[in-house]
Design an enzyme around this catalytic site. Sequence first.
Site, mmCIF file in Angstrom:
data_model
loop_
_atom_site.group_PDB
_atom_site.id
_atom_site.type_symbol
_atom_site.label_atom_id
_atom_site.label_comp_id
_atom_site.label_asym_id
_atom_site.label_seq_id
_atom_site.Cartn_x
_atom_site.Cartn_y
_atom_site.Cartn_z
ATOM 1 N N ASP A 1 10.327 -4.686 2.429
ATOM 2 C CA ASP A 1 11.759 -4.971 2.526
ATOM 3 C C ASP A 1 12.284 -4.849 3.954
ATOM 4 O OD1 ASP A 1 12.599 -2.301 3.098
ATOM 5 O OD2 ASP A 1 13.021 -1.853 1.009
ATOM 6 N N ASP B 1 14.544 6.363 4.812
ATOM 7 C CA ASP B 1 13.822 7.193 3.834
ATOM 8 C C ASP B 1 13.796 8.666 4.222
ATOM 9 O OD1 ASP B 1 13.349 4.849 2.466
ATOM 10 O OD2 ASP B 1 11.298 4.603 3.207
ATOM 11 N N HIS C 1 15.160 0.789 5.440
ATOM 12 C CA HIS C 1 15.728 2.109 5.183
ATOM 13 C C HIS C 1 14.969 3.170 5.973
ATOM 14 C CE1 HIS C 1 15.831 -0.509 1.586
ATOM 15 N NE2 HIS C 1 17.078 -0.106 1.472
ATOM 16 N N HIS D 1 7.071 3.386 -1.623
ATOM 17 C CA HIS D 1 6.905 4.015 -0.323
ATOM 18 C C HIS D 1 6.740 5.527 -0.383
ATOM 19 C CE1 HIS D 1 7.873 2.859 4.129
ATOM 20 N NE2 HIS D 1 6.703 3.449 4.002
ATOM 21 N N HIS E 1 11.050 7.378 -3.360
ATOM 22 C CA HIS E 1 10.723 6.424 -2.298
ATOM 23 C C HIS E 1 11.787 6.434 -1.198
ATOM 24 C CE1 HIS E 1 12.891 2.545 -3.989
ATOM 25 N NE2 HIS E 1 13.675 3.597 -4.002
ATOM 26 N N ASP F 1 6.973 -1.359 4.919
ATOM 27 C CA ASP F 1 7.700 -1.655 3.693
ATOM 28 C C ASP F 1 8.098 -3.122 3.746
ATOM 29 O OD1 ASP F 1 9.782 -1.983 1.765
ATOM 30 O OD2 ASP F 1 10.226 0.153 1.830
ATOM 31 N N ASP G 1 10.895 -0.880 8.075
ATOM 32 C CA ASP G 1 11.611 -0.684 6.824
ATOM 33 C C ASP G 1 13.074 -1.058 7.022
ATOM 34 O OD1 ASP G 1 12.473 0.337 4.313
ATOM 35 O OD2 ASP G 1 11.118 2.053 4.449
ATOM 36 N N GLU H 1 5.940 -1.461 -1.433
ATOM 37 C CA GLU H 1 7.186 -1.979 -2.018
ATOM 38 C C GLU H 1 7.160 -3.480 -2.305
ATOM 39 O OE1 GLU H 1 9.606 -0.179 -3.187
ATOM 40 O OE2 GLU H 1 9.349 1.786 -2.229
#
Length: 315
Positions: A241, A140, A138, A109, A153, A239, A136, A284
């Site tokens: 995830d 980030d 997260h 990412h 990332h 992303d 996402d 990712e």
Amino acid sequence: MQATFDPSASPAATTVALIGAPTDVGASVRGCGMGPDALRVAGLAECVARMGLTVVDRGNLAGPATPWRAPEGGLRHLKEAVAWNRSVYDAVDAALGAGHLPLLMGGDHCLAIGSISAVAWHARRRGKTLRVLWLDAHTDVNTEATSPSGNLHGMPVACLLGHGPSALTGWSGLPSALQADALRFIGIRSVDAPERDAIRALGLTVFDMRHIDEHGMRTTMTEALHGVDEDTHLHVSFDIDCLDPDVAPGVGTGVRGGPGYREMQLCMEMIADTGRLGSMDVVELNPALDVRNRSAEIAVELIESLLGKSTLARP
């Protein structure tokens, strides 16, 4: 609260440019450099073409190998990350300049720094308001001063807001590619303590999993898309995830409790309904941790929905 978009609108671009960035330079584990080819194996180009869109596969960008060194000054692989992001910037810039919709296939990412910086430059040049949906687990928004790992990332949002290392900021022609009010985070469920402070200080809009649990994906996306209109360039930074790892196991930093398949389909379909999608990142994806390319196949299905595929022709 109703989203101000025209459901009958169509994306200006009818050509999708596939841009592969096969690197894990900013990641914590090896493997997401194989992501672009996993998406190709899952039939991404063929699926998009069946929707009546023209597909141009620009192949994979070239860049330095990941040296897997320890952090220096709180950052891992800064020089290599700069090189990869420069290549991404140039490729996305060229695609937008040709009137295409760039689909960046990561890779990790941190590549969103180059991608979104190019998008921000084009949006400003064309008088468009940029809205970025950050899908996402997260946020980030770490920096070299707060990151526990030094992995880049975990820092692209901070860089895009002008708070990262100088080598990765200012690429859009302004000190920050994005203002805080341009971002909407969706699916968040893993945030470091310093990131919580940064989210509050920066005034970021975060729809975490508790919000989705309490209000549902439909209301969440209505809120996230509020204000999107014909003058908006909508960028999706997806992303993998963001999805629950039971749905998409092929990620390096999976976090339990994410959106399921149908929730994410609704998210993508509501974005497509705006008709304002102009660019996207899909990052990712880690085939080394996947099960028979399942995560790549799911990603392709979600990309189709994001580009406008639906079960019925809806009014």
